[in-house]
Design a protein around this motif. Structure first.
Motif, PDB file in Angstrom:
ATOM      1  N   UNK A  67       0.735  -1.448   0.004  1.00 11.78           N
ATOM      2  CA  UNK A  67      -0.113   0.038   0.062  1.00 11.78           C
ATOM      3  C   UNK A  67       0.979   1.198   0.037  1.00 11.78           C
ATOM      4  N   UNK A  68       1.275   1.614  -0.953  1.00 11.13           N
ATOM      5  CA  UNK A  68       2.154   2.655  -1.280  1.00 11.13           C
ATOM      6  C   UNK A  68       1.893   3.470  -2.603  1.00 11.13           C
ATOM      7  N   UNK A  69       1.329   4.774  -2.130  1.00 10.36           N
ATOM      8  CA  UNK A  69       1.098   5.791  -3.362  1.00 10.36           C
ATOM      9  C   UNK A  69       0.155   4.995  -4.289  1.00 10.36           C
ATOM     10  N   UNK A  70      -0.950   4.470  -3.690  1.00 12.77           N
ATOM     11  CA  UNK A  70      -2.066   3.856  -4.442  1.00 12.77           C
ATOM     12  C   UNK A  70      -2.978   5.036  -5.181  1.00 12.77           C
ATOM     13  N   UNK A  71      -3.055   5.129  -6.435  1.00 10.30           N
ATOM     14  CA  UNK A  71      -4.010   6.186  -7.029  1.00 10.30           C
ATOM     15  C   UNK A  71      -5.411   5.998  -6.511  1.00 10.30           C
ATOM     16  N   UNK A  72      -5.836   6.971  -6.034  1.00  9.74           N
ATOM     17  CA  UNK A  72      -7.533   7.018  -5.520  1.00  9.74           C
ATOM     18  C   UNK A  72      -8.178   6.763  -7.022  1.00  9.74           C
ATOM     19  N   UNK A  73      -7.706   7.126  -7.952  1.00 11.07           N
ATOM     20  CA  UNK A  73      -8.520   6.896  -9.230  1.00 11.07           C
ATOM     21  C   UNK A  73      -8.680   5.259  -9.436  1.00 11.07           C
ATOM     22  N   UNK A  74      -8.054   4.422  -8.633  1.00 15.25           N
ATOM     23  CA  UNK A  74      -8.397   2.973  -8.537  1.00 15.25           C
ATOM     24  C   UNK A  74      -9.916   2.813  -8.252  1.00 15.25           C
ATOM     25  N   UNK A  75     -10.256   3.496  -7.015  1.00 14.94           N
ATOM     26  CA  UNK A  75     -11.503   3.322  -6.584  1.00 14.94           C
ATOM     27  C   UNK A  75     -12.537   4.451  -7.335  1.00 14.94           C
ATOM     28  N   UNK A  76     -12.055   5.396  -8.060  1.00 16.63           N
ATOM     29  CA  UNK A  76     -13.098   6.241  -8.648  1.00 16.63           C
ATOM     30  C   UNK A  76     -13.564   5.254  -9.983  1.00 16.63           C
ATOM     31  N   UNK A  77     -12.451   4.420 -10.550  1.00 12.99           N
ATOM     32  CA  UNK A  77     -12.931   3.736 -11.588  1.00 12.99           C
ATOM     33  C   UNK A  77     -13.715   2.635 -11.400  1.00 12.99           C
ATOM     34  N   UNK A  78     -13.959   2.149 -10.043  1.00 12.95           N
ATOM     35  CA  UNK A  78     -14.705   1.166  -9.716  1.00 12.95           C
ATOM     36  C   UNK A  78     -16.115   1.706  -9.621  1.00 12.95           C
ATOM     37  N   UNK A  79     -16.046   3.047  -9.045  1.00  8.42           N
ATOM     38  CA  UNK A  79     -17.715   3.640  -8.956  1.00  8.42           C
ATOM     39  C   UNK A  79     -18.031   3.786 -10.435  1.00  8.42           C
ATOM     40  N   UNK A  80     -17.009   4.056 -11.486  1.00  6.06           N
ATOM     41  CA  UNK A  80     -17.422   4.045 -12.947  1.00  6.06           C
ATOM     42  C   UNK A  80     -18.416   2.749 -13.329  1.00  6.06           C
ATOM     43  N   UNK A  81     -17.604   1.859 -12.992  1.00  9.56           N
ATOM     44  CA  UNK A  81     -18.160   0.292 -13.272  1.00  9.56           C
ATOM     45  C   UNK A  81     -19.671   0.268 -12.595  1.00  9.56           C
ATOM     46  N   UNK A  82     -19.668   0.357 -11.267  1.00 11.20           N
ATOM     47  CA  UNK A  82     -20.897   0.449 -10.731  1.00 11.20           C
ATOM     48  C   UNK A  82     -21.955   1.180 -11.394  1.00 11.20           C
ATOM     49  N   UNK A  83     -21.718   2.615 -11.811  1.00  8.45           N
ATOM     50  CA  UNK A  83     -22.751   3.389 -12.310  1.00  8.45           C
ATOM     51  C   UNK A  83     -22.889   3.051 -13.728  1.00  8.45           C
ATOM     52  N   UNK A  84     -22.056   2.484 -14.440  1.00  9.65           N
ATOM     53  CA  UNK A  84     -22.339   1.913 -15.759  1.00  9.65           C
ATOM     54  C   UNK A  84     -23.348   0.594 -15.550  1.00  9.65           C
ATOM     55  N   UNK A  85     -23.198   0.069 -14.581  1.00 14.19           N
ATOM     56  CA  UNK A  85     -24.128  -1.203 -14.335  1.00 14.19           C
ATOM     57  C   UNK A  85     -25.496  -0.818 -13.920  1.00 14.19           C
ATOM     58  N   UNK A  86     -25.737   0.331 -13.831  1.00 14.66           N
ATOM     59  CA  UNK A  86     -26.999   0.758 -13.421  1.00 14.66           C
ATOM     60  C   UNK A  86     -27.438   1.404 -11.920  1.00 14.66           C
ATOM     61  N   UNK A  87     -26.340   1.339 -11.283  1.00 17.09           N
ATOM     62  CA  UNK A  87     -26.455   1.685  -9.621  1.00 17.09           C
ATOM     63  C   UNK A  87     -26.706   3.285  -9.840  1.00 17.09           C
ATOM     64  N   UNK A  88     -27.820   3.678  -8.839  1.00 16.67           N
ATOM     65  CA  UNK A  88     -27.902   4.972  -8.817  1.00 16.67           C
ATOM     66  C   UNK A  88     -27.550   5.711  -7.770  1.00 16.67           C
ATOM     67  N   UNK A  89     -27.329   4.869  -6.689  1.00 14.97           N
ATOM     68  CA  UNK A  89     -26.825   5.393  -5.276  1.00 14.97           C
ATOM     69  C   UNK A  89     -25.370   4.397  -5.197  1.00 14.97           C
ATOM     70  N   UNK A  90     -24.441   5.211  -4.801  1.00 13.25           N
ATOM     71  CA  UNK A  90     -22.929   4.439  -4.656  1.00 13.25           C
ATOM     72  C   UNK A  90     -22.610   4.513  -3.165  1.00 13.25           C
ATOM     73  N   UNK A  91     -22.218   3.366  -2.705  1.00  9.49           N
ATOM     74  CA  UNK A  91     -21.549   3.338  -1.466  1.00  9.49           C
ATOM     75  C   UNK A  91     -20.171   2.763  -1.611  1.00  9.49           C
ATOM     76  N   UNK A  92     -19.465   3.005  -0.462  1.00  9.43           N
ATOM     77  CA  UNK A  92     -18.192   2.281  -0.351  1.00  9.43           C
ATOM     78  C   UNK A  92     -18.383   1.736   0.996  1.00  9.43           C
TER      79      UNK A  92
END
Length: 278
Positions: A67-92
């Motif tokens: 766990x060293x300088x992990x881009x937070x974009x890793x997780x925003x890309x996962x949000x992209x996938x959930x949104x693309x799948x139809x999720x209207x509310x996003x939680x982590x």
């Protein structure tokens, strides 16, 4: 509720578990420093009507080994996938270092509606695993986030054999590097997400309950809830999850009974906040 499970290999290893018929709420499920894909937890959440995605966010192909300088974009890309799948509310939902990532992602991505932070921290800490001298655990837009290093003068109490409790190491490091605490504070007051904080008072990995109280104070009572148990430790277990196995390296505090009681108390609130029912 019946679910459909799909293995993911690109851009990261993971699993996507979807309730049959779909669901309007999606949740990204993040492990802590184990780095594992949280299959069991994702399945439990999907059976409650949530589209659950769990990914390996370090240690996989093409990823940093620690766990060293992990881009937070890793997780925003996962949000992209959930949104693309139809999720209207996003939680982590994140645990420990995964909770650190979850909170920071919500600060930087306004699409995140809810965060469940289990055994959280209120600060950004240095890297875990390979990568010295100390560097930040995270980056955003290729810039490392300010962080608190560890004070390596700390030594574990006891004989030096067997698993150790390292909470005191974090507490010492806060005192040693007190001049860095403000810059490293996770600015949860900047997120629009609902926050659910879950922490055991007997956590021996790091002081997650004081951290959770700091997060709650910074955010204020609005859209923030803290659930705790005096005898629970770092590894909270949700209803239906397998018992945690003992670690040869670390003491996590708590007892299996108390860890399960905290998980049971938190479970209805987890479902409410992820579904947006609160």
């Amino acid at each position: 509720m019946d679910v459909v499970e799909r293995e993911l290999t690109d851009p990261w290893e993971g699993v996507l578990v979807t309730p049959v018929g779909g669901g309007e709420a999606g949740v990204l499920v993040l492990a802590g420093s184990s780095g594992r894909i949280e299959r069991e937890r994702a399945r439990l959440l999907a059976r409650e009507g949530l589209t659950a995605l769990s990914i390996r966010w370090f240690g996989g192909p093409g990823q940093p080994p620690g766990i060293c300088e992990i881009p937070l974009e890793t997780f925003t890309a996962a949000v992209d996938l959930l949104r693309a799948g139809g999720a209207r509310r996003i939680g982590i939902l994140g645990v420990s270092k995964g909770a650190e990532a979850a909170l920071l992602t919500a600060v930087h991505d306004p699409r995140v509606d809810a965060v469940v932070a289990v055994s959280p921290t209120s600060r950004v800490w240095c890297n875990v695993g390979p990568g010295f001298p100390y560097r930040s655990s995270w980056t955003w837009r290729e810039q490392p986030l300010p962080f608190v290093p560890m004070d390596d003068s700390w030594t574990a109490a006891g004989s030096g054999t067997g698993p150790v409790a390292i909470r005191a190491w974090y507490e010492l490091s806060e005192r040693t590097f007190s001049d860095r605490l403000t810059a490293a504070t996770i600015p949860v007051d900047r997120t629009r997400a609902d926050l659910l904080l879950i922490a055991g008072a007997d956590d021996e990995m790091w002081p997650s309950l004081p951290f959770a109280e700091q997060l709650s104070e910074r955010r204020g009572a609005s859209r923030t809830r803290l659930i705790t148990h005096p005898a629970a430790g770092h590894r909270v277990r949700l209803p239906g999850e397998s018992p945690a196995t003992a670690s040869p390296r670390f003491l996590y505090g708590g007892t299996p009974e108390a860890d399960a009681l905290l998980g049971k108390a938190a479970w209805p609130h987890i479902l409410d906040v992820l579904h947006g029912r609160n």
